[in-house]
Design an enzyme around this catalytic site. Sequence first.
Site, PDB file in Angstrom:
ATOM      1  CE1 TYR A 131      -3.710   2.466   0.638  1.00 42.20           C
ATOM      2  CE2 TYR A 131      -2.520   3.148   2.607  1.00 42.20           C
ATOM      3  CZ  TYR A 131      -3.543   3.349   1.701  1.00 42.20           C
ATOM      4  OH  TYR A 131      -4.389   4.418   1.844  1.00 42.20           O
ATOM      5  CG  ASP A 138       5.764   3.705   1.011  1.00 37.45           C
ATOM      6  OD1 ASP A 138       6.057   4.392   2.015  1.00 37.45           O
ATOM      7  OD2 ASP A 138       4.597   3.519   0.630  1.00 37.45           O
ATOM      8  CE  LYS A 194       1.908   4.380   8.486  1.00 39.40           C
ATOM      9  NZ  LYS A 194       0.496   4.397   8.776  1.00 39.40           N
TER      10      LYS A 194
HETATM   11  C1  LIG Z   1       3.812   2.042   3.458  1.00 37.47           C
HETATM   12  C2  LIG Z   1       2.760   3.117   3.454  1.00 37.47           C
HETATM   13  N1  LIG Z   1       2.799   4.055   2.504  1.00 37.47           N
HETATM   14  C3  LIG Z   1       1.896   5.046   2.470  1.00 37.47           C
HETATM   15  C4  LIG Z   1       0.896   5.136   3.408  1.00 37.47           C
HETATM   16  C5  LIG Z   1      -0.113   6.256   3.365  1.00 37.47           C
HETATM   17  O1  LIG Z   1       0.112   7.116   4.433  1.00 37.47           O
HETATM   18  P1  LIG Z   1      -1.070   8.061   4.975  1.00 37.47           P
HETATM   19  O2  LIG Z   1      -2.098   7.180   5.605  1.00 37.47           O
HETATM   20  O3  LIG Z   1      -0.367   8.982   5.946  1.00 37.47           O
HETATM   21  O4  LIG Z   1      -1.601   8.805   3.791  1.00 37.47           O
HETATM   22  C6  LIG Z   1       0.816   4.172   4.412  1.00 37.47           C
HETATM   23  C7  LIG Z   1      -0.248   4.218   5.431  1.00 37.47           C
HETATM   24  O5  LIG Z   1      -0.420   3.376   6.243  1.00 37.47           O
HETATM   25  C8  LIG Z   1       1.794   3.131   4.443  1.00 37.47           C
HETATM   26  O6  LIG Z   1       1.762   2.184   5.371  1.00 37.47           O
END
Ligand SMILES: Cc1ncc(COP(=O)(O)O)c(C=O)c1O
Length: 471
Positions: free
Chosen positions: A188, A283, A311
């Site tokens: 994700y 990511d 985060k």
């Molecule tokens: C690996 C990863 N990338 C991107 C995101 C998206 O982040 P946000 O929820 O702050 O938009 C998340 C969210 O959990 C994530 O775990």
Amino acid sequence: MAAASGVGVVGLTVAARPSSSKLPRPCSRVPVRMSVSLDEKKKAFTLQKSEEAFNAAKELMPGGVNSPVRAFKSVGGQPIVMDSVKGSCMWDIDGNEYIDYVGSWGPAIIGHADDEVLAALAETMKKGTSFGAPCLLENVLAEMVVSAVPCIEMVRFVNSGTEACMGVLRLARAFTRREKIIKFEGCYHGHADPFLVKAGSGVATLGLPDSPGVPRAATIDTLTAPFNNISAVEELFETHKGEIAGIILEPVVGNSGYIAPKPGFLEAMRKITKDNDALLIFDEVMTGFRLSYGGAQEYFGVIPDLTTLGKIIGGGLPVGAYGGRRDIVEMVAPAGPMYQAGTLSGNPLAMTAGIHTLKRLKEPGSYEYLDKVTDELVRGIVDAGKKAGHAICGGYIRGMFGFFFTEGPVYNFSDAKKSDTEKFARFYQGMLREGVYFAPSQFEAGFTSLAHSPEDIKKTVAAAEKVFQQI
Ligand SMILES: Cc1ncc(COP(=O)(O)O)c(C=O)c1O
């Protein structure tokens, strides 16, 4: 730098743990607790106020929540409406106490509502909440990120992980002048259109193959492969020679549940991208500052070209960031032609919470402590599950963990989907009643923090032993 050993921990399937000579340091910030024991609490367990509040919320907000996985759809029952958090604990509006392994989905790595973070926020707030102009705190956090994360020479702050991933994709495409991107099934990268293809997290939890409203044109250049499958990626580069801008991946997957990379997988992604003049993007919204102070790239010793963060670097306030090689990031406006902007980006409150969270994490022994408590937790749960006759496997790295109700091993999303999700739901509800709050989905990683005490872990394992007998 810790190299991935790839050695499984006894009884677990995919944990890779670096060796460390440092002894774990006991947590000095154990939160002040309500004086209700787990057994007393069980007697008093009621969710009446929570149920009323959620029923009202459903009339006001779609599904009663502002982010889908919170809705408990895959574990049954209603979501619990929280009142307050501190350290490793959360309290709901009915007064129930939970040991929390969600940590606001990752940010709370030093524990919730840390006193120093709160004090620093109060000081910053005296000067205002948003300037819409440069502030010194941006330099401080940027400097901390650049010196910590190996690939990041320059960084752009945004307001969420989704924004960070949108920005990094545009940047990779702008730099390479190519449009195709490879992502992995079950990874994700936020909810921007090009990434809603075989995405994990809430999309997996709710069983939505893709989202309506995402135009075909937005995903036509998104290529997918199973995680940990090197030859599938090689084939994509062969089929689309000279067209692929890069590979984006969660170096340790957290959005299909916890899935570690096989030894050599990340190294292979580094080599394939280099050989094809494409970019490697980690990511690290979840893994950044969680697997080590320099993130997964420091932990595994594989350095990508670009990285996204979120985060933890916001310490519980909304934040995201993307960065990497200077020659690439200098393409971002106004230094370069690739446009991306944000009204609240780099705002002083998020910068402050991030700075003080990172300062705390940098203290000696932090990651050794996370290793120790997470090892005890995952080992305890998996052993208890096996003893009670359940098919279960699990793993962890530092403060990130997961377990599946299947024999395993779990190397990709298809393996993860073999988990008995109905059993997970029963386990989930049982643990909740024992005062333990896990992510309400089989397809989400769990998180420990510096505030989780050995006592928390013991209580959690004891609760698991009890619940495994009942499900
Ligand atoms: C690996 C990863 N990338 C991107 C995101 C998206 O982040 P946000 O929820 O702050 O938009 C998340 C969210 O959990 C994530 O775990």
